[in-house]
Design an enzyme around this catalytic site. Structure first.
Site, mmCIF file in Angstrom:
data_model
loop_
_atom_site.group_PDB
_atom_site.id
_atom_site.type_symbol
_atom_site.label_atom_id
_atom_site.label_comp_id
_atom_site.label_asym_id
_atom_site.label_seq_id
_atom_site.Cartn_x
_atom_site.Cartn_y
_atom_site.Cartn_z
ATOM 1 N N SER A 53 0.837 -1.209 0.000
ATOM 2 C CA SER A 53 0.000 0.000 0.000
ATOM 3 C C SER A 53 0.871 1.258 0.000
ATOM 4 C CB SER A 53 -0.944 0.007 1.211
ATOM 5 O OG SER A 53 -0.247 -0.337 2.399
ATOM 6 N N ASP A 91 5.258 -7.113 2.614
ATOM 7 C CA ASP A 91 4.589 -7.634 1.420
ATOM 8 C C ASP A 91 5.610 -7.936 0.330
ATOM 9 O OD1 ASP A 91 1.837 -7.772 1.936
ATOM 10 O OD2 ASP A 91 1.545 -5.637 1.541
ATOM 11 N N LYS A 121 4.626 -11.412 3.485
ATOM 12 C CA LYS A 121 3.195 -11.680 3.237
ATOM 13 C C LYS A 121 2.986 -11.877 1.748
ATOM 14 C CE LYS A 121 -0.163 -8.485 3.892
ATOM 15 N NZ LYS A 121 -0.831 -8.397 2.559
ATOM 16 N N GLU A 123 -0.150 -12.781 -1.293
ATOM 17 C CA GLU A 123 -1.579 -12.803 -1.583
ATOM 18 C C GLU A 123 -1.945 -14.024 -2.419
ATOM 19 O OE1 GLU A 123 -2.948 -9.214 -3.422
ATOM 20 O OE2 GLU A 123 -2.177 -7.918 -1.842
ATOM 21 N N GLU A 190 -9.293 -9.843 3.940
ATOM 22 C CA GLU A 190 -9.665 -8.474 3.591
ATOM 23 C C GLU A 190 -11.036 -8.403 2.942
ATOM 24 O OE1 GLU A 190 -7.988 -4.527 1.205
ATOM 25 O OE2 GLU A 190 -6.670 -6.260 1.485
#
EC number: 2.1.2.11
Length: 272
Positions: A53, A91, A121, A123, A190
């Site tokens: 982000s 991330d 992390k 996804e 999320e």
């Protein structure tokens, strides 16, 4: 202060597991720079996520996709220097792990070696199973991320709530169990329905951290710029603003400008 809270000198993946076991909720925020990370760590945050982000809030990009591995390592290195207590998770950015488990391993090792962070992390679920296993096999702790996965925004085409339909909800539960079986130490969920998030959290032994996933998970995460009210345009239902720093910082800047223009700053006491 929670009655469950236990003083921890250094937060580890093992301690997050213990927190879930005793019912203590896990607090998590994003951080991208030394100064902010220092404040958050001193305040007692459990986990700091050096999130991709940063692409949005630090670099002004519309999505998380443009940020590179080098950018992420730069931000992570800055955060690591500031932190004494929190667990630091980074991330792995888009394009650095999805299609190739060897590349995933190289990316994770670069993050760990060059920044000094504690975990990464990633996804996705079954589709990145091989990459997750390869990273874990090298001894790098992995946090999973399911539900709305911003790196896949162009596949979804929207930032709306995920897993409302039965088929997608079923896959999410399967993916969550798969991530636990692979050896992930925690999962972020999320923007999914609260009842589904509760079901996932109750069915897993590892901690489940929510963002827009209701209250019945093991912890919460927000983007720090959103939580502090620095960003103004982002107004999802799940966001609670704990300060209005946009207004405070704007007012302070205007006061400074006025004082410079009027020659009130610097005054005699502020000169050598």
């Amino acid at each position: 202060m929670s009655v469950h809270k236990k003083e921890i000198k250094k937060v580890t993946t093992h301690q997050l597991q213990a927190m879930k076991s005793r019912g203590e909720k896990i607090s998590m925020l994003t951080a991208y720079d030394f100064s902010m990370a220092k404040i958050l760590d001193t305040a007692g945050i459990d986990v700091l996520l050096v999130g991709d982000s940063a692409s949005n809030v630090m670099a002004g990009n519309e999505t998380t996709l443009p940020i590179t591995l080098d950018h992420m390592i730069y931000h992570a290195t800055s955060v690591v220097k500031a932190v004494d207590r929190a667990l630091i998770v980074v991330d792995i950015p888009f394009g650095s792990y999805q299609g190739n488990s060897s590349e995933a391993l190289r990316s994770a090792i670069r993050i760990m070696k060059e920044s000094g962070a504690h975990a990464v992390k990633m996804e996705g679920g079954a589709e990145i199973k091989e990459s997750i296993q390869r990273v874990l096999s090298a001894g790098v702790p992995v946090m999973g991320h399911l539900g709305l996965t911003p790196q896949s925004i162009y596949k979804f085409g929207t930032y709306t709530v995920r897993a409302k339909e039965e088929e997608e909800a079923k896959k999410l539960i399967e993916d969550a169990k798969l991530l636990e079986e692979c050896g992930c130490f925690a999962i972020v969920l999320e923007k999914i329905p609260a009842n589904l998030a509760k079901k996932v959290a109750e069915s897993l032994t590892i901690p489940v951290i929510g963002i827009g996933a209701g209250a019945d998970v093991d912890g919460q995460v927000l983007v720090v710029h959103d939580m502090l009210g620095i960003t103004k345009d982002f107004k999802p239902r799940f966001l609670r603003r704990y300060a209005d720093l946009d207004r405070i910082m704007t007012d302070a800047t205007k006061a400074y400008i006025d004082d410079v223009k009027s020659q009130d700053f610097p005054n005699e006491k502020e000169c050598y």
